[in-house]
Design an enzyme around this catalytic site. Structure first.
Site, PDB file in Angstrom:
ATOM      1  N   ARG A   1       0.971  -1.417  -0.166  1.00  8.41           N
ATOM      2  CA  ARG A   1       0.226   0.373   0.263  1.00  8.41           C
ATOM      3  C   ARG A   1       0.270   1.300  -0.441  1.00  8.41           C
ATOM      4  O   ARG A   1       0.949   1.860  -0.430  1.00  8.41           O
ATOM      5  CB  ARG A   1      -0.966   0.019   0.910  1.00  8.41           C
TER       6      ARG A   1
ATOM      7  N   HIS B   1      -7.998  -4.246  -7.786  1.00  5.66           N
ATOM      8  CA  HIS B   1      -7.522  -2.621  -6.126  1.00  5.66           C
ATOM      9  C   HIS B   1      -9.029  -3.106  -5.439  1.00  5.66           C
ATOM     10  O   HIS B   1      -9.959  -1.927  -5.661  1.00  5.66           O
ATOM     11  CB  HIS B   1      -7.944  -1.450  -6.345  1.00  5.66           C
TER      12      HIS B   1
ATOM     13  N   TYR C   1     -17.806  13.090 -13.944  1.00  5.80           N
ATOM     14  CA  TYR C   1     -18.202  14.115 -15.008  1.00  5.80           C
ATOM     15  C   TYR C   1     -16.263  14.074 -15.608  1.00  5.80           C
ATOM     16  O   TYR C   1     -16.259  15.378 -17.002  1.00  5.80           O
ATOM     17  CB  TYR C   1     -17.951  15.935 -14.168  1.00  5.80           C
TER      18      TYR C   1
END
Length: 863
Positions: free
Chosen positions: A32, A78, A122
């Site tokens: 990570r 993931h 968006y």
């Protein structure tokens, strides 16, 4: 409750917690938070790139919705929150976050002001051209793949990157028990350094630093000082000081500071808001207005200055208190073979080159395998269709076979072909059987045999492989290399504002309620002894000036409080005020507790000078006569919240603190007029937290009022002052040396007229003295106007006191010979004196008890 068929296994909770925590911490470290030293990527960034690679959103394709990309990465590789993927992808698209962005974002991807990006539904994204180089040769078995979280797919464990990504983009991450913070660098410089390493594996880090000079941050700015850069390159840890790039302009009739580049990772909007707060709180003075004039063409922040402000001084205050100067703490920790290691510059380059070397080998092996497979098929073609006879035989076998399998077996037997070759013959289109196509097959075979020889030579020749690495890096440099953005100020170091602020003599006044200010010494005019004085300061109700300190701007001030705490300030950090100003509350300048109060101070020179701080000692005295000696070195590391200086017991308080050099003599006086003198050696040095030892023994109704440190017995004299305005100078030798802890001898004959003793000071004829009383009237006089007299006399009147006024404090000052007596200024204080004092500019000394009685002299024996 235990169910049927179940059994309970007792486990030691300590062992279980230890095992589980280690598993968790290793998961965070490896999977990570830390980047791989080879490709410089954390797992989430690697998965974002691989997910986009799988979707085919390359730099020459159309943009794809970010939500589509995030969903693909989440579903395949993931298994965490969608924000973790989107936030990582957004940062990869921000040109102020990455030196060389890897994602090409379309839409609102945030700003330097900390504005959040638009929602993923968006925005759109695709890979940057430079990311093609990170993913280059991924399909040629150049890296290992591993199963994804549900074993349904595979993903690469590392990218076969041609870009030295860890160097050029840096990274930051917090793991468990460790963190990484790696600075970005210039691609051109990084490539030059790697090529130099390939040419000479024994190259030193200093030689590498001739190529890769320093970090190169995406927001530009200036690296101030080179020591931190050198430490980071040599050890993997270092503190790089960053400054904004500024210039000065005239806007209208005002000077302005223009900021065009800010330090890396600074939030511009927060920086401006914080600066505005500091200006409002008067921590930063001289700024009239702050404007953000940034637009799509670039960053521009304007600090418009007041007419009387000095631009360089204001700029240094901005550097000191705002994010116009920050530091980047380099901590190069990355995963090497799955283990976290701290790496210097040469280590990072070494591991990248080793990775590229392995990629070149595996790519060459893959290409060689493919070339040999193609050559094998072409050899079959030439066996079967190389001549007209063999071609006719092959066609006849195929025509007379009952099925494809029979045809394949017939060809294998007739021409001694492999299964693969026979299948390729069967798959051959009839158009390839023309004479022209046969020539092409022969040419292709010749070409591929040369390619095989070339690939085999690469695998057998290590220097050639490293030459290929260099050639590919130089090609990368030509494509993507650019100019350095961050400048380097080699002459810089720790910011030194004293280079701008003149080292002038000043007077510090501290009131009983804790108000402090700094005033130029030249504002106080010399007057004769006995003058009425000037109005020195306006104080608040029930407040009065308690301390006057002479100093210079560059000195350090150590403040000691009645609770035994010590705080630090540079003199120039104390706000400047006029002679009549109230000053600023000390609580606004240092983190003193609300119920604490400054009781003592010392001035020191440079606390970073180790020889100086180890030579000098701090000697303190308390109201109960306790004395303590500690090395100045114990107070040489300023802390924001102060440190414990002395342990104060109940009903006691600190009176004074002084610097000594080890050979001084100490004198302590009490309010009843007693004084003791003993060598400094009689007080052993103790630690900061100790209580100290007895300095003088006193009667129950007595208390210590101060201490002096004598270094020049021949020239220094002892000045004592009483609360009713009487004072006296006496030779030091009049006080005989005794042991520490005695009762002392009489220093001033205390009467109702004189009042109790309130101050003791060591002075010479060259010294000046400032006396200030509780109503705020100050007088400044030369010590050569006071003659030296006997030890236990009553002394002479030093200042005329109005009504029931009393002296609050005295301070020794350096006399400025250029300052002349100003009679006009005396009139400013006319309203503070009585009618019969108004025209009095000098008084005749009132000497009483010049020849002390035998009884007084006999007090000499008291010890």
């Amino acid at each position: 409750m235990q169910k049927e068929g179940e059994r309970l296994i007792p486990i030691n909770i300590v062992d279980e917690m230890k095992s589980s925590y280690i598993d968790y911490s290793m998961s965070v470290i490896v999977s990570r938070a830390l980047p791989d030293v080879r490709d410089g990527l954390k797992p989430v960034h690697r998965r974002v790139l691989y997910g986009m690679y799988g979707l085919g959103v390359f730099s020459n394709r159309k943009y794809l919705k970010s939500a589509r990309i995030v969903g693909d990465v989440l579903g395949k590789y993931h298994p965490h929150g969608d924000s973790s993927v989107y936030d990582a992808m957004v940062r990869m698209a921000q040109d102020w976050s990455l030196r060389y962005p890897q994602v090409d974002g379309q839409g609102n991807f945030g700003s330097m002001d900390g504005d959040p990006p638009a929602a993923m539904r968006y925005t759109e994204a695709r890979l940057k051209k430079i990311s093609d180089e990170v993913l280059s040769d991924l399909d040629k078995e150049t890296v290992d793949f591993q199963n994804n979280f549900d074993d349904s797919l595979t993903e690469p464990t590392v990218m076969p990157t041609k870009i030295p990504n860890l160097l050029v983009n840096g990274t930051s991450g917090i793991a468990v028990g460790m963190a990484t913070n790696m600075a970005p660098h210039n691609l051109t410089e990084a490539v030059n350094a790697i090529c130099a390493y390939i040419d000479n594996r024994e190259i030193t880090i200093d030689e590498l630093m001739q190529h890769i000079i320093a970090p190169d941050f995406p927001t530009g700015g200036i690296i101030y000082g080179y020591d931190g850069v050198r430490d980071a390159f040599h050890t993997g840890r270092g503190r790089v000081v960053l400054r904004a790039k500024v210039s000065f302009e005239e806007i209208g009739n005002r000077n302005a500071i223009i900021v065009t580049e800010i330090p890396y990772q600074v939030n511009k909007a927060e920086m401006i808001a914080r600066t505005a707060e500091l200006v409002k709180d008067e921590k930063i003075t001289g700024i009239y207005e702050i404007r953000d004039e940034s637009d799509r063409k670039g960053l521009r922040v304007v600090y418009e200055l007041k007419n009387d402000a000095i631009p360089n001084v204001v700029l240094n205050l901005l550097y000191k208190y705002t994010a116009l100067q920050t530091s980047f703490s380099v901590n190069n920790i990355a995963l090497v073979h799955g283990r976290p290691e701290q790496l210097n510059l040469k280590d990072i380059i070494h591991h990248f080159v080793e990775h590229r070397h392995e990629v070149i080998i595996r790519r060459t092996q893959f290409e060689l395998k493919k070339a040999k497979e193609r050559a094998h098929i072409l050899e079959g073609f030439m066996k079967v269709i190389g001549t007209q006879d063999s071609l006719d035989r092959a066609i006849a076998i195929i025509r007379h076979s009952a099925n494809p399998q029979g045809a394949k077996e017939g060809l294998i037997e007739a021409f001694e072909l492999s299964d693969i070759q026979a299948q390729a013959i069967l798959d051959l289109r009839l158009a390839r059987l023309t004479g022209m196509e046969l020539d092409k097959i022969r040419d292709e075979y010749d070409t591929i045999m040369k390619e095989i020889a070339n690939l085999e030579d690469i695998l057998a020749n290590e220097p050639r492989r490293f030459e290929i690495i260099k050639e590919e890096l130089i090609d990368i440099r030509e494509k993507y290399g650019d100019e350095r953005r961050t400048e380097i100020d080699y002459s810089g170091g720790e910011m030194s504002i004293e280079d701008i602020i003149p080292n002038e003599s000043v007077v510090l006044t501290i009131s009983h309620a804790g108000y402090i200010k700094r005033t130029l010494l030249s504002e106080y005019k010399i007057q004769s002894r006995g003058g009425v004085g000037n109005k020195a300061a306006t104080t608040r109700d029930a407040d009065f000036l308690e301390y006057i300190v002479s100093a210079t701007n560059h000195q350090y001030m150590l403040f000691f409080t009645e609770k035994g705490r010590c705080y630090w300030l540079r003199v120039f950090e104390i706000p400047e005020g006029s002679k009549t100003a109230k000053g600023r509350a000390v609580q606004n300048l240092i983190n003193i507790e609300p119920d604490d109060k400054i009781k003592a101070y010392i001035r020191t020179n440079n606390l970073k000078d180790s020889e100086y701080v180890n030579q000098m000692s701090v000697v303190m005295v308390t109201k109960n006569g306790t004395i303590k000696k500690t090395s100045l070195e114990a107070y040489s590391r300023p802390r924001v919240n102060g440190v414990n200086a002395i342990e104060i017991r109940d009903n006691d308080q600190l009176l004074g603190a002084y610097l000594t050099n080890g050979t001084s003599q100490i004198m302590i006086a009490t309010k009843n007029g007693k004084c003791i003198r003993f060598p400094e050696e009689k007080v052993r040095e103790v630690g900061r937290g100790s209580i100290g030892v007895r300095g003088i023994s006193m009667e129950d109704n007595d208390e210590a009022i101060g201490m002096i440190v004598v270094n020049d017995i021949e020239n220094e004299t002892v000045l004592v002052v009483s609360e009713k305005g009487y004072g006296k100078r006496t030779a030091v030798e009049d006080y005989r040396i005794t042991n520490r802890g005695g009762k002392g001898v009489i220093t001033l004959n205390i009467t109702e007229k004189t009042g109790n003793l309130i101050a003791i000071q060591n002075v010479t004829d060259e010294d000046g003295l400032m006396i200030i009383n509780k109503s705020g009237v100050a007088i400044r006089m030369n010590m050569d106007e006071m003659r030296v007299m006997g030890r236990n006399t009553q002394g002479v009147k030093m200042i005329n006191l109005k009504k029931n006024d009393e002296i609050a404090a005295i301070a020794k000052v350096e006399m400025d010979k250029d300052v002349e007596d100003d009679s006009e200024e005396s009139e400013e204080g006319a309203d503070t004196v009585t009618d019969n004092q108004e025209n009095n500019t000098e008084t005749t000394p009132q000497v009483e008890n010049e020849n002390p009685t035998e009884e007084t002299e006999n007090s000499d024996s008291e010890e």
